[in-house]
Design a protein around this motif. Structure first.
Motif: not given
Length: 208
Positions: A174-194
């Protein structure tokens, strides 16, 4: 657009968490190990969850002919991944700054996200290919040679994601904290686009 740009900057900054926290974790549990063995996978190397986990995993793997876990200098990925992550974080930060001052449009946010997604997929593909080789390319002179019911050699490839039973071991990946931070960062970028897109649409409506 400024709010969207700030989210883009924050999303890029979160990638830097991969330089401190593990991206992924593989854990092995069995009745003879009350405390499971595990390894945390960072972008620049592999570390045991506990002090002697790497040695114990390598010791177990020796009996079935698996290779020892690679050191950072033995895999080119551990040299390249930090450069890629650092470069993408810097690029995302720059795009966010330029967006804040109106020098680039919100479409750049989506472009960064698409590029990051492609790199992430390639990274997972490479990681899975390494695990296939690690779990199937066994030493023919191994002490233990186990076979599947159909007579083919047994594979000891850990799961890419989730749980898998391997002999008397339960393997979890499973992912660990670094992986979750990367996922949140990418999600924030998607939100930023919208948000940037919606802001642009409102501006156009007001100018009509």
């Amino acid at each position: 657009m400024k709010k969207a740009s700030l989210l883009m900057i924050l999303g890029a900054i979160l990638l830097m968490g991969l330089f401190k926290f593990p991206l992924w974790n593989i854990k092995l549990g069995a009745p003879q190990y009350p405390e499971p063995l595990g390894m945390n996978i960072y972008i620049d190397g592999i570390q045991g969850m506990n002090e002697f986990d790497i040695q114990n995993i390598d010791g177990l793997n020796h009996y079935i002919g698996m290779k020892t876990l690679p050191k950072p200098e033995e895999m080119w990925e551990f040299s390249v991944f930090p450069i890629v992550i650092g470069g993408m974080a810097a690029l995302g930060f720059l795009i966010g700054i330029l967006g804040y001052f109106g020098e680039v449009s919100y479409r750049w946010f989506l472009g960064w996200l698409v590029l990051m997604t492609i790199l992430g997929i390639l990274g997972m593909y490479d990681f899975n290919a390494w695990m296939i080789d690690y779990g199937t390319n066994l030493d023919p002179k191994a002490i233990m040679k186990l076979q599947n019911p159909d007579g083919t050699p047994m594979s000891y490839k850990p799961p890419l994601f989730g749980h898998q039973k391997m002999l008397n071991f339960d393997a979890y990946s499973y992912p660990r904290l670094g992986g979750y931070l990367m996922g949140v960062g990418m999600l924030l970028t998607l939100v930023a686009f919208y948000i940037g897109k919606r802001s642009k649409m409102k501006t156009n409506e007001n100018t009509i």
